[in-house]
Design a protein around this motif. Sequence first.
Motif, PDB file in Angstrom:
ATOM      1  N   SER A 111      85.500  44.067  22.979  1.00 10.54           N
ATOM      2  CA  SER A 111      84.576  43.292  23.798  1.00 10.54           C
ATOM      3  C   SER A 111      84.343  43.971  25.151  1.00 10.54           C
ATOM      4  CB  SER A 111      85.085  41.868  23.998  1.00 10.54           C
ATOM      5  OG  SER A 111      86.275  41.868  24.752  1.00 10.54           O
ATOM      6  N   ALA A 112      85.378  44.602  25.702  1.00 12.98           N
ATOM      7  CA  ALA A 112      85.207  45.315  26.973  1.00 12.98           C
ATOM      8  C   ALA A 112      84.270  46.502  26.793  1.00 12.98           C
ATOM      9  CB  ALA A 112      86.559  45.772  27.491  1.00 12.98           C
ATOM     10  N   THR A 113      84.400  47.209  25.679  1.00 12.83           N
ATOM     11  CA  THR A 113      83.518  48.341  25.390  1.00 12.83           C
ATOM     12  C   THR A 113      82.082  47.866  25.227  1.00 12.83           C
ATOM     13  OG1 THR A 113      85.338  49.457  24.286  1.00 12.83           O
ATOM     14  CG2 THR A 113      83.137  50.283  23.837  1.00 12.83           C
ATOM     15  N   THR A 114      81.910  46.742  24.554  1.00 10.04           N
ATOM     16  CA  THR A 114      80.573  46.190  24.343  1.00 10.04           C
ATOM     17  C   THR A 114      79.937  45.791  25.668  1.00 10.04           C
ATOM     18  OG1 THR A 114      81.270  45.377  22.191  1.00 10.04           O
ATOM     19  CG2 THR A 114      79.269  44.432  23.108  1.00 10.04           C
ATOM     20  N   VAL A 115      80.714  45.198  26.544  1.00  9.64           N
ATOM     21  CA  VAL A 115      80.182  44.787  27.850  1.00  9.64           C
ATOM     22  C   VAL A 115      79.736  46.001  28.644  1.00  9.64           C
ATOM     23  CG1 VAL A 115      80.834  43.810  30.081  1.00  9.64           C
ATOM     24  CG2 VAL A 115      81.409  42.616  27.987  1.00  9.64           C
ATOM     25  N   LEU A 116      80.518  47.064  28.622  1.00  5.81           N
ATOM     26  CA  LEU A 116      80.114  48.276  29.342  1.00  5.81           C
ATOM     27  C   LEU A 116      78.842  48.870  28.755  1.00  5.81           C
ATOM     28  CD1 LEU A 116      83.461  50.146  30.052  1.00  5.81           C
ATOM     29  CD2 LEU A 116      81.912  49.128  31.702  1.00  5.81           C
ATOM     30  N   ALA A 117      78.732  48.870  27.441  1.00  7.92           N
ATOM     31  CA  ALA A 117      77.541  49.420  26.808  1.00  7.92           C
ATOM     32  C   ALA A 117      76.316  48.564  27.120  1.00  7.92           C
ATOM     33  CB  ALA A 117      77.747  49.519  25.305  1.00  7.92           C
ATOM     34  N   MET A 118      76.489  47.264  27.140  1.00  9.63           N
ATOM     35  CA  MET A 118      75.358  46.388  27.433  1.00  9.63           C
ATOM     36  C   MET A 118      74.944  46.485  28.895  1.00  9.63           C
ATOM     37  SD  MET A 118      76.417  43.063  25.254  1.00  9.63           S
ATOM     38  CE  MET A 118      74.880  42.321  24.797  1.00  9.63           C
ATOM     39  N   ASN A 119      75.872  46.838  29.737  1.00 14.00           N
ATOM     40  CA  ASN A 119      75.579  46.985  31.154  1.00 14.00           C
ATOM     41  C   ASN A 119      74.797  48.274  31.416  1.00 14.00           C
ATOM     42  OD1 ASN A 119      75.628  46.384  33.852  1.00 14.00           O
ATOM     43  ND2 ASN A 119      77.646  47.257  34.202  1.00 14.00           N
ATOM     44  N   GLY A 120      74.753  49.167  30.449  1.00 14.66           N
ATOM     45  CA  GLY A 120      74.020  50.410  30.591  1.00 14.66           C
ATOM     46  C   GLY A 120      74.844  51.536  31.171  1.00 14.66           C
ATOM     47  N   GLN A 121      76.127  51.325  31.355  1.00 14.58           N
ATOM     48  CA  GLN A 121      76.974  52.368  31.920  1.00 14.58           C
ATOM     49  C   GLN A 121      76.997  53.595  31.017  1.00 14.58           C
ATOM     50  OE1 GLN A 121      78.464  52.318  34.892  1.00 14.58           O
ATOM     51  NE2 GLN A 121      79.250  54.370  34.601  1.00 14.58           N
ATOM     52  N   ALA A 122      77.119  53.383  29.729  1.00 13.83           N
ATOM     53  CA  ALA A 122      77.169  54.504  28.792  1.00 13.83           C
ATOM     54  C   ALA A 122      75.844  55.260  28.806  1.00 13.83           C
ATOM     55  CB  ALA A 122      77.491  54.009  27.392  1.00 13.83           C
ATOM     56  N   ASP A 123      74.727  54.534  28.868  1.00  8.95           N
ATOM     57  CA  ASP A 123      73.424  55.183  28.899  1.00  8.95           C
ATOM     58  C   ASP A 123      73.252  56.027  30.152  1.00  8.95           C
ATOM     59  OD1 ASP A 123      72.743  54.011  26.508  1.00  8.95           O
ATOM     60  OD2 ASP A 123      71.765  52.297  27.470  1.00  8.95           O
ATOM     61  N   ARG A 124      73.655  55.482  31.295  1.00 11.36           N
ATOM     62  CA  ARG A 124      73.522  56.248  32.539  1.00 11.36           C
ATOM     63  C   ARG A 124      74.421  57.479  32.517  1.00 11.36           C
ATOM     64  NH1 ARG A 124      73.322  50.970  34.628  1.00 11.36           N
ATOM     65  NH2 ARG A 124      75.520  50.997  35.159  1.00 11.36           N
ATOM     66  N   TYR A 125      75.601  57.343  31.974  1.00 10.04           N
ATOM     67  CA  TYR A 125      76.542  58.468  31.927  1.00 10.04           C
ATOM     68  C   TYR A 125      75.994  59.581  31.050  1.00 10.04           C
ATOM     69  CZ  TYR A 125      80.789  61.110  31.057  1.00 10.04           C
ATOM     70  OH  TYR A 125      81.697  62.108  30.933  1.00 10.04           O
ATOM     71  N   HIS A 126      75.524  59.234  29.853  1.00  9.97           N
ATOM     72  CA  HIS A 126      75.023  60.258  28.940  1.00  9.97           C
ATOM     73  C   HIS A 126      73.696  60.843  29.422  1.00  9.97           C
ATOM     74  CE1 HIS A 126      78.202  59.824  26.100  1.00  9.97           C
ATOM     75  NE2 HIS A 126      77.991  58.536  25.995  1.00  9.97           N
TER      76      HIS A 126
END
Length: 66
Positions: free
Chosen positions: A30-45
């Motif tokens: 759930s923590a991973t999902t929240v980070l992905a939904m927040n767009g953190q992964a998108d901004r990082y990549h």
Amino acid sequence: MQTPRVIEPNEVQTMKKLTLIFAAIALSFSATTVLAMNGQADRYHEAQSYPTKTVDQVADVKVSAR
């Protein structure tokens, strides 16, 4: 008719450990999902995939003779 089986104390401890492991897995998911939904992964990549586009301008410096 079968007699009910008695659950041993070591089985209860094993069940508690499994429940704790599954809860930890669910929490991390759930923590991973929240980070992905927040767009953190998108901004990082996105930051990794595009190079920094800075233009180096040469400064014309004039030094006065003393």
